[in-house]
Design an enzyme around this catalytic site. Structure first.
Site, mmCIF file in Angstrom:
data_model
loop_
_atom_site.group_PDB
_atom_site.id
_atom_site.type_symbol
_atom_site.label_atom_id
_atom_site.label_comp_id
_atom_site.label_asym_id
_atom_site.label_seq_id
_atom_site.Cartn_x
_atom_site.Cartn_y
_atom_site.Cartn_z
ATOM 1 N N LYS A 76 -18.446 29.599 -30.000
ATOM 2 C CA LYS A 76 -18.799 28.967 -28.739
ATOM 3 C C LYS A 76 -18.044 29.506 -27.530
ATOM 4 O O LYS A 76 -16.864 29.769 -27.570
ATOM 5 C CB LYS A 76 -18.547 27.455 -28.810
ATOM 6 C CG LYS A 76 -19.479 26.689 -29.700
ATOM 7 C CD LYS A 76 -20.921 26.654 -29.207
ATOM 8 C CE LYS A 76 -21.100 25.780 -28.001
ATOM 9 N NZ LYS A 76 -20.988 24.355 -28.273
ATOM 10 N N SER A 83 0.831 -1.222 0.000
ATOM 11 C CA SER A 83 0.000 0.000 0.000
ATOM 12 C C SER A 83 0.857 1.260 0.000
ATOM 13 O O SER A 83 0.321 2.372 -0.048
ATOM 14 C CB SER A 83 -0.953 -0.003 1.201
ATOM 15 O OG SER A 83 -0.244 -0.212 2.400
ATOM 16 N N ASN A 109 -18.067 27.911 -23.835
ATOM 17 C CA ASN A 109 -18.636 26.760 -23.124
ATOM 18 C C ASN A 109 -18.401 26.821 -21.606
ATOM 19 O O ASN A 109 -17.360 27.294 -21.159
ATOM 20 C CB ASN A 109 -18.035 25.462 -23.669
ATOM 21 C CG ASN A 109 -18.503 25.169 -25.081
ATOM 22 O OD1 ASN A 109 -19.614 25.552 -25.464
ATOM 23 N ND2 ASN A 109 -17.666 24.508 -25.850
ATOM 24 N N GLU A 165 -19.498 22.205 -15.817
ATOM 25 C CA GLU A 165 -19.839 20.883 -16.365
ATOM 26 C C GLU A 165 -18.927 19.806 -15.792
ATOM 27 O O GLU A 165 -19.384 18.729 -15.397
ATOM 28 C CB GLU A 165 -19.695 20.888 -17.898
ATOM 29 C CG GLU A 165 -20.870 21.529 -18.608
ATOM 30 C CD GLU A 165 -20.638 21.640 -20.109
ATOM 31 O OE1 GLU A 165 -21.612 21.698 -20.841
ATOM 32 O OE2 GLU A 165 -19.465 21.690 -20.544
ATOM 33 N N HIS A 169 -40.480 22.685 -11.754
ATOM 34 C CA HIS A 169 -40.516 21.843 -12.961
ATOM 35 C C HIS A 169 -39.776 22.505 -14.125
ATOM 36 O O HIS A 169 -40.112 22.268 -15.276
ATOM 37 C CB HIS A 169 -41.954 21.540 -13.411
ATOM 38 C CG HIS A 169 -42.847 21.091 -12.302
ATOM 39 N ND1 HIS A 169 -43.019 19.777 -11.954
ATOM 40 C CD2 HIS A 169 -43.608 21.808 -11.426
ATOM 41 C CE1 HIS A 169 -43.847 19.692 -10.933
ATOM 42 N NE2 HIS A 169 -44.215 20.914 -10.581
ATOM 43 N N LYS A 182 -8.471 3.577 1.562
ATOM 44 C CA LYS A 182 -7.714 4.827 1.448
ATOM 45 C C LYS A 182 -7.803 5.553 0.123
ATOM 46 O O LYS A 182 -7.992 6.771 0.084
ATOM 47 C CB LYS A 182 -6.240 4.560 1.765
ATOM 48 C CG LYS A 182 -6.029 4.187 3.221
ATOM 49 C CD LYS A 182 -4.612 3.769 3.490
ATOM 50 C CE LYS A 182 -4.550 3.010 4.786
ATOM 51 N NZ LYS A 182 -5.298 1.712 4.748
ATOM 52 N N SER A 189 -14.525 26.278 -28.389
ATOM 53 C CA SER A 189 -14.650 25.063 -29.193
ATOM 54 C C SER A 189 -13.559 25.056 -30.266
ATOM 55 O O SER A 189 -13.198 26.109 -30.784
ATOM 56 C CB SER A 189 -16.027 25.032 -29.849
ATOM 57 O OG SER A 189 -16.003 24.220 -30.999
ATOM 58 N N GLN A 203 -7.609 -2.250 3.692
ATOM 59 C CA GLN A 203 -6.600 -1.430 3.023
ATOM 60 C C GLN A 203 -7.224 -0.664 1.847
ATOM 61 O O GLN A 203 -6.691 0.340 1.388
ATOM 62 C CB GLN A 203 -5.452 -2.320 2.534
ATOM 63 C CG GLN A 203 -4.313 -1.567 1.903
ATOM 64 C CD GLN A 203 -3.074 -2.436 1.755
ATOM 65 O OE1 GLN A 203 -2.410 -2.724 2.735
ATOM 66 N NE2 GLN A 203 -2.778 -2.870 0.538
ATOM 67 N N ASN A 217 -2.529 -2.916 13.050
ATOM 68 C CA ASN A 217 -3.981 -2.752 12.937
ATOM 69 C C ASN A 217 -4.478 -1.523 13.707
ATOM 70 O O ASN A 217 -5.273 -0.735 13.192
ATOM 71 C CB ASN A 217 -4.691 -4.003 13.434
ATOM 72 C CG ASN A 217 -4.350 -5.212 12.585
ATOM 73 O OD1 ASN A 217 -3.734 -5.064 11.530
ATOM 74 N ND2 ASN A 217 -4.725 -6.395 13.034
#
Ligand code: ARG
Length: 459
Positions: A281, A22, A283, A288, A154, A323, A275, A320, A108
């Site tokens: 464009k 690890s 963006n 996003e 909505h 992490k 773009s 382990q 441990n």
């Protein structure tokens, strides 16, 4: 050198090592591992389990390792995990005294302690970032106090509101996150050290000493639970997930409101992209991408929940796997919170468009019905009359604003001359003075309360 090789005749296979190790990711724990070891060695010395001299030697050795790593003089490599690395290095430096560090301790309880110390720092960083974000939202809410925008249900225009209301709503979400992060941190701040491998230890240790040195609230009361409890990891990941969900909603609103179709917000060039093919464009890649990153944080939450769901008591190597997801969610979430806090001041409001839009599409219709209801017409009847007005307007290409009082009167004789003032977006928003409502006054009150509640995380 493996910490456990005495029992084995043959070395582990190369690929087994690669699979098992690890160190490539738990190297991040070096500082907390050394801090916990210093506390442990101090306690061993205080309790007479090792001599004061040995304890001092160990602490000096560990401090030396820490400063060498911090200064880039010592590469973390060539061991199974960070615990083995630090111990091996200590023995290399101070010899036999270093071999006493692991007395009355197991990896441990060591890893469980290290990780909680690390998590504490992560909760604190998250708190700082969230505070910055709410401050940033408060600034935008303040600017929005003077503006009117439509609110939606909505994703259809619903009622006009003071624009500050929008930003305050997000502040409320992130304030809840702050509260949650604090509660999670408190629950995580319990010390497993002294639990040993699973059953405690026969040495006369004093867990209160290590607890105080490491600033834990208390030692855990059950060693089996102590070494295997990873609830704090799941909680951290849940907290991050909910933060990401709040951020993602905010991103979605920012993306929508900055479209040509809505046109309420403009994201500064510094936080926009272009773009490669379409020259026109601009963006919203930053929000996003943030919305997209929500997925991986949710994934890490799912990951830990699955890892811990069926492990028998107590420590199993499955743990382990606690992490990497944590580290990635920590980095991702803090990064997203920070970039949002930084981007918000770089969003400008298109005031006229917002105000115009708040009156369009019959956004003020509820206020027409309320007007009638306040003059004694039962609300359901007032609703039906207003519905008819809307229907007629749609048919004839009219709006609630260009109707004259006389025209209103043809639908109900309860209408007076003042109805034409009622259907102005600002009037509609500012009429909603109820506690928590969208009037400028209510929004101001909300903002004040948000700032007050935020203070407890900055003092
Ligand atoms: N690298 C291990 C982990 O992260 C440390 C604990 C190892 N304990 C053991 N009994 N193998 O969980």
């Amino acid at each position: 050198m493996k910490l456990w090789e005495g029992r084995f005749d043959a070395p582990t296979a190369h690929n087994a090592d690669l699979f098992n190790d690890s160190l490539p990711f738990d190297c991040k724990l070096w500082a907390v591992d050394i801090a916990a070891s210093i506390a442990h060695a101090t306690m061993l010395g205080n309790c007479g389990i090792i001599s004061e001299e040995e304890s001092k030697l160990i602490c000096e050795g560990l401090n030396g390792i820490a400063s060498d790593i911090a200064e880039g003089k010592l590469e973390i490599e060539g061991a199974e995990d960070i615990h083995s690395f630090v111990e091996n290095e200590l023995v290399k430096r101070i010899g036999d005294a270093g071999k006493k560090l692991h007395t009355a301790r197991s990896r441990n309880d060591q890893v469980a302690t290290d990780f909680r110390l690390y998590a504490r720092g992560a909760f604190d960083c998250l708190t700082d970032s969230l505070v910055w974000l709410v401050e940033s939202l408060c600034d935008r809410a303040k600017a929005g106090l003077k503006l009117i925008m439509p609110g939606y249900t909505h994703l259809r225009k619903a009622q006009p509101m003071c624009a500050g209301h929008f930003f305050n709503a997000y502040s409320e979400m992130f304030l809840r996150d702050l509260e949650r992060v604090r509660a999670s941190r408190d629950r995580a701040n319990v010390m497993p050290l002294g639990s040993g491998a699973l059953a405690g230890t026969s040495y006369p240790i004093d867990r209160d000493i290590t607890c105080e040195l490491l600033e834990f609230d208390r030692p855990c009361e059950n060693s089996l639970d102590g070494v295997s409890d990873r609830d704090f990891v799941a909680e951290f990941l849940f907290d991050c997930s909910l933060i990401m969900s709040h951020l993602s909603r905010l991103c979605e609103d920012i993306i929508l409101y900055s479209t040509e179709e809505f046109g309420y917000f403009e994201i500064a060039d510094a936080y926009s992209t272009g773009s490669s093919i379409m020259p026109q464009k601009k963006n919203p890649d930053i929000p996003e991408l943030m919305r997209g990153k929500t997925g991986r944080v949710y994934g890490h939450l799912m990951g830990i929940l699955t890892v811990i769901k069926a492990i028998p008591l107590a420590y199993n190597k499955d743990l382990q796997e606690d992490k990497e997801g944590f580290f990635d969610a920590e980095k991702t979430t803090i990064n997203c919170v920070n970039i949002m806090a930084e981007m918000l001041p770089n969003i400008t409001f298109k005031k006229e468009r917002m105000a115009r839009s708040a009156e369009a599409e019959f956004c003020c219709a509820t206020d027409v019905a309320d007007y009638l209801a306040k003059k004694g017409v039962p609300f359901r009847t007032a609703h039906a009359v207003t519905g008819k007005i809307v229907r007629e307007c749609i048919k004839n290409g009219r709006t609630l604003q260009d109707m004259t009082a006389e025209e209103y009167k043809t639908f109900s004789d309860v209408f007076d001359g003042d109805i034409t003032e009622v259907v102005k977006a600002k009037a509609c928003a500012d009429a909603r003075t109820s506690f928590g409502g969208a009037s400028t006054e209510s929004v101001k009150r909300n903002l004040k309360s948000i700032k007050k509640r935020l203070k407890q995380y900055t003092d």
